[in-house]
Design a protein around this motif. Structure first.
Motif, short mmCIF file in Angstrom:
data_model
loop_
_atom_site.label_atom_id
_atom_site.label_comp_id
_atom_site.label_asym_id
_atom_site.label_seq_id
_atom_site.Cartn_x
_atom_site.Cartn_y
_atom_site.Cartn_z
N GLY A 20 -25.07 -46.33 14.64
CA GLY A 20 -24.13 -46.50 15.17
C GLY A 20 -22.75 -46.94 14.22
N ARG A 21 -23.36 -48.11 13.76
CA ARG A 21 -22.23 -48.99 12.69
C ARG A 21 -21.70 -48.40 11.42
N GLU A 22 -22.29 -47.49 11.00
CA GLU A 22 -21.71 -46.13 10.12
C GLU A 22 -20.55 -45.66 10.82
N LYS A 23 -21.67 -44.88 11.78
CA LYS A 23 -20.89 -44.25 12.82
C LYS A 23 -19.42 -44.31 13.17
N ALA A 24 -19.31 -46.06 13.76
CA ALA A 24 -17.90 -46.58 14.28
C ALA A 24 -17.15 -47.00 12.92
N TYR A 25 -17.61 -47.10 11.80
CA TYR A 25 -17.09 -47.98 10.89
C TYR A 25 -15.91 -46.62 10.27
N ALA A 26 -16.85 -45.19 10.31
CA ALA A 26 -16.33 -43.80 9.70
C ALA A 26 -14.50 -43.38 10.38
N TYR A 27 -16.27 -43.27 11.47
CA TYR A 27 -14.68 -43.32 12.72
C TYR A 27 -13.06 -43.68 12.98
N LEU A 28 -12.91 -45.25 12.76
CA LEU A 28 -12.18 -46.24 13.20
C LEU A 28 -11.34 -46.04 11.79
N LYS A 29 -12.47 -45.80 10.63
CA LYS A 29 -10.95 -46.18 9.61
C LYS A 29 -11.06 -45.12 8.91
N THR B 271 -10.01 -41.79 11.24
CA THR B 271 -9.06 -41.00 12.25
C THR B 271 -8.37 -42.63 13.24
N VAL B 272 -8.83 -43.38 13.40
CA VAL B 272 -7.90 -44.52 14.07
C VAL B 272 -7.06 -45.52 13.63
N LEU B 273 -7.39 -46.12 12.37
CA LEU B 273 -6.51 -47.05 11.15
C LEU B 273 -5.41 -45.54 10.26
N THR B 274 -5.77 -44.58 10.56
CA THR B 274 -4.60 -43.75 9.56
C THR B 274 -3.77 -42.85 11.23
N ASP B 275 -3.73 -43.44 12.41
CA ASP B 275 -3.19 -42.52 12.98
C ASP B 275 -1.54 -43.44 13.68
N PRO B 276 -0.20 -43.07 12.65
CA PRO B 276 0.66 -43.65 13.13
C PRO B 276 0.91 -44.94 14.16
N GLY B 277 0.42 -44.01 15.00
CA GLY B 277 0.58 -44.42 16.72
C GLY B 277 -0.05 -45.77 17.03
N MET B 278 -0.98 -46.00 15.91
CA MET B 278 -1.86 -47.26 16.37
C MET B 278 -1.72 -48.53 15.85
N GLN B 279 -0.35 -48.21 14.35
CA GLN B 279 -0.09 -49.36 14.13
C GLN B 279 0.24 -50.02 14.26
N GLY B 280 -0.51 -51.70 14.46
CA GLY B 280 -0.11 -53.10 15.03
C GLY B 280 -0.19 -53.01 17.11
N ALA B 281 -1.46 -52.00 17.45
CA ALA B 281 -1.72 -51.77 18.20
C ALA B 281 -3.01 -52.46 18.55
N GLU C 124 -13.61 -47.75 24.87
CA GLU C 124 -12.56 -46.49 25.46
C GLU C 124 -13.23 -45.98 23.61
N ILE C 125 -13.71 -46.36 22.77
CA ILE C 125 -14.16 -46.15 21.54
C ILE C 125 -15.66 -45.42 20.96
N ALA C 126 -15.78 -47.19 21.93
CA ALA C 126 -17.86 -46.41 21.89
C ALA C 126 -17.76 -45.35 22.40
N ASP C 127 -17.56 -45.50 24.17
CA ASP C 127 -17.42 -43.72 24.56
C ASP C 127 -16.67 -42.27 23.82
N ARG C 128 -15.46 -42.47 23.11
CA ARG C 128 -15.83 -41.29 22.69
C ARG C 128 -16.59 -41.24 21.25
N ILE C 129 -17.06 -42.04 20.53
CA ILE C 129 -17.85 -41.57 19.68
C ILE C 129 -19.46 -41.56 19.53
N GLY C 130 -19.51 -41.88 21.82
CA GLY C 130 -21.20 -42.00 21.65
C GLY C 130 -22.24 -42.99 22.02
N VAL C 131 -21.24 -43.89 21.52
CA VAL C 131 -22.29 -45.66 21.21
C VAL C 131 -22.11 -46.46 21.27
N SER C 132 -23.15 -47.84 21.87
CA SER C 132 -22.83 -48.90 22.45
C SER C 132 -21.15 -49.83 21.82
#
Length: 208
Positions: free
Chosen positions: A4-13, A15-25, A31-39
């Motif tokens: 679960g941690r590896e899945k979350a780490y990969a998704y955040l790094k 997908t989320v961190l590379t989204d220009p709209g998420m810079q500084g957010a 929400e992230i847990a629900d999106r990728i199916g982990v606690s």
């Protein structure tokens, strides 16, 4: 199978961190847990890892915030990339070990990715182009060092595409110049082309 941690780490790094709209957010753990199916626990663990890398900021009572790339960080990133990539070009030309077929295939693949909807994939292939150049040297420690720059490199690349119309065409031209110099066996021209490419990206990013 990823934990679960590896899945979350990969998704955040990736997908989320590379989204220009998420810079500084600020990020919602639930929400992230629900999106990728982990606690939420593996999400917190992944955020701690990313905070240790300086990619997110943990703000008391507010949560995790995507750390925007500062001008200094962008400048240092390009300086470090230049050192590594120029060294790689020099070594490959000297040893006549240039991965021409692989680089040409990546350039052709990148040329087929146009428009803002394909920006992330375009930059993912962009990173592959440069990492293929570096990995061809055959230095495992150098590969690991360069790979450590990947998240910031991808983030910077995506932001640059959104900041400047026509940047994709410019990147293709700059990559072509690097490859042409390598194929001709001109290490000095290859280093100059690498510098020109990184300087162009830096100017776009600092211009905002």
């Amino acid at each position: 199978m990823l934990s679960g941690r590896e899945k979350a780490y990969a998704y955040l790094k990736d997908t989320v961190l590379t989204d220009p709209g998420m810079q500084g957010a600020f990020l919602s753990e639930q929400e992230i847990a629900d999106r990728i199916g982990v606690s939420r626990t593996p999400i917190r663990e992944a955020l701690l890892l990313l905070a240790a890398e300086g990619l997110v900021e943990l703000v008391p009572k507010r949560g995790a915030r995507v750390a925007p790339l500062t001008g200094r960080e962008i400048t240092e990133l390009m300086e470090l990339r230049g050192i590594v990539e120029r060294y790689a070009a020099q070594q490959l030309v000297a040893g006549d070990r240039i991965p021409v077929a692989e680089l040409r295939a990546l350039l052709e693949r990148q040329a087929g990715l146009t428009g803002p909807d394909q920006a992330r994939e375009f930059i993912a292939v962009d990173h592959l182009f440069h990492s293929t150049l570096v990995s061809a040297v055959g230095n495992t420690l150098l590969d690991r060092h360069y790979e450590g720059l990947r998240s910031r490199q991808v983030r910077a690349g995506v932001v640059a595409l959104f900041n400047r119309q026509g940047r994709q065409d410019a990147v293709l031209h700059e990559h072509g110049a690097i490859l042409d110099a390598l194929v001709s066996g001109d290490a000095q021209a290859a280093c100059a082309a690498i510098d020109g490419h990184l300087e162009s990206t830096l100017k776009v990013l600092l211009a905002g």
